[in-house]
Design a protein around this motif. Structure first.
Motif, mmCIF file in Angstrom:
data_model
loop_
_atom_site.group_PDB
_atom_site.id
_atom_site.type_symbol
_atom_site.label_atom_id
_atom_site.label_comp_id
_atom_site.label_asym_id
_atom_site.label_seq_id
_atom_site.Cartn_x
_atom_site.Cartn_y
_atom_site.Cartn_z
ATOM 1 N N PRO A 223 0.835 -1.200 0.000
ATOM 2 C CA PRO A 223 0.000 0.000 0.000
ATOM 3 C C PRO A 223 0.870 1.249 0.000
ATOM 4 O O PRO A 223 2.095 1.164 0.170
ATOM 5 N N GLU A 224 0.255 2.402 -0.170
ATOM 6 C CA GLU A 224 0.997 3.665 -0.103
ATOM 7 C C GLU A 224 1.567 3.809 1.305
ATOM 8 O O GLU A 224 0.891 3.514 2.298
ATOM 9 N N ILE A 225 2.805 4.246 1.389
ATOM 10 C CA ILE A 225 3.510 4.285 2.667
ATOM 11 C C ILE A 225 3.929 5.708 2.994
ATOM 12 O O ILE A 225 4.371 6.463 2.123
ATOM 13 N N ASP A 226 3.797 6.046 4.265
ATOM 14 C CA ASP A 226 4.202 7.354 4.775
ATOM 15 C C ASP A 226 5.683 7.561 4.474
ATOM 16 O O ASP A 226 6.523 6.772 4.901
ATOM 17 N N PRO A 227 6.026 8.624 3.736
ATOM 18 C CA PRO A 227 7.435 8.848 3.359
ATOM 19 C C PRO A 227 8.371 9.097 4.539
ATOM 20 O O PRO A 227 9.580 8.977 4.401
ATOM 21 N N SER A 228 7.836 9.391 5.714
ATOM 22 C CA SER A 228 8.703 9.649 6.862
ATOM 23 C C SER A 228 9.137 8.363 7.570
ATOM 24 O O SER A 228 10.023 8.405 8.421
ATOM 25 N N LEU A 229 8.546 7.225 7.203
ATOM 26 C CA LEU A 229 8.912 5.957 7.838
ATOM 27 C C LEU A 229 10.274 5.461 7.368
ATOM 28 O O LEU A 229 10.602 5.564 6.188
ATOM 29 N N ASP A 230 11.034 4.907 8.295
ATOM 30 C CA ASP A 230 12.255 4.179 7.939
ATOM 31 C C ASP A 230 11.833 2.752 7.644
ATOM 32 O O ASP A 230 11.205 2.097 8.477
ATOM 33 N N LEU A 231 12.148 2.274 6.468
ATOM 34 C CA LEU A 231 11.744 0.941 6.049
ATOM 35 C C LEU A 231 12.956 0.053 5.827
ATOM 36 O O LEU A 231 14.022 0.535 5.426
ATOM 37 N N TRP A 232 12.764 -1.229 6.069
ATOM 38 C CA TRP A 232 13.817 -2.218 5.895
ATOM 39 C C TRP A 232 13.280 -3.365 5.064
ATOM 40 O O TRP A 232 12.132 -3.781 5.241
ATOM 41 N N ALA A 233 14.086 -3.869 4.158
ATOM 42 C CA ALA A 233 13.675 -4.964 3.296
ATOM 43 C C ALA A 233 14.693 -6.092 3.369
ATOM 44 O O ALA A 233 15.895 -5.855 3.482
ATOM 45 N N LEU A 234 14.169 -7.300 3.304
ATOM 46 C CA LEU A 234 15.000 -8.504 3.217
ATOM 47 C C LEU A 234 14.818 -9.067 1.823
ATOM 48 O O LEU A 234 13.687 -9.215 1.346
ATOM 49 N N PHE A 235 15.927 -9.359 1.172
ATOM 50 C CA PHE A 235 15.936 -9.916 -0.179
ATOM 51 C C PHE A 235 16.729 -11.214 -0.190
ATOM 52 O O PHE A 235 17.694 -11.359 0.558
ATOM 53 N N GLY A 236 16.347 -12.131 -1.073
ATOM 54 C CA GLY A 236 17.152 -13.318 -1.301
ATOM 55 C C GLY A 236 18.423 -12.926 -2.039
ATOM 56 O O GLY A 236 18.538 -11.816 -2.570
ATOM 57 N N ALA A 237 19.373 -13.810 -2.091
ATOM 58 C CA ALA A 237 20.651 -13.532 -2.749
ATOM 59 C C ALA A 237 20.473 -13.114 -4.203
ATOM 60 O O ALA A 237 21.256 -12.336 -4.736
#
Length: 85
Positions: free
Chosen positions: A42-56
């Motif tokens: 969904p649309e996300i608040d631009p002030s949030l710090d976000l973290w993503a996990l990706f496969g190799a």
């Protein structure tokens, strides 16, 4: 006489599969990057710090606003983690 280093040729396909199922990487993301990588998000608040996990291979696994959650998910999936800045 100097020694010559020989580096074996590695294809892009070989690199893409390197670490598959064994390594995951964690990356901090900005809200404006999310829709490109996680189109269903969904649309996300631009002030949030976000973290993503990706496969190799770059496959997105998890998006969260809690960095610790990425490590928990990686451990759950038996992935060794590396961070990208």
């Amino acid at each position: 006489m100097g020694l010559k280093t020989v580096i074996p040729a590695v294809s892009k396909a070989d690199l893409a599969h390197l670490g598959a199922g064994e390594v995951g990487y964690i990356r901090k993301m900005k809200a404006d990057e999310v829709s490109r990588v996680f189109p269903e998000a969904p649309e996300i608040d631009p002030s949030l710090d976000l973290w993503a996990l990706f496969g190799a291979d770059g496959t997105p696994i998890l998006l969260t606003d809690n960095r610790s959650s990425t490590f928990y998910k990686a451990a759950e999936d038996d992935l060794r983690t590396v961070s990208l800045h």
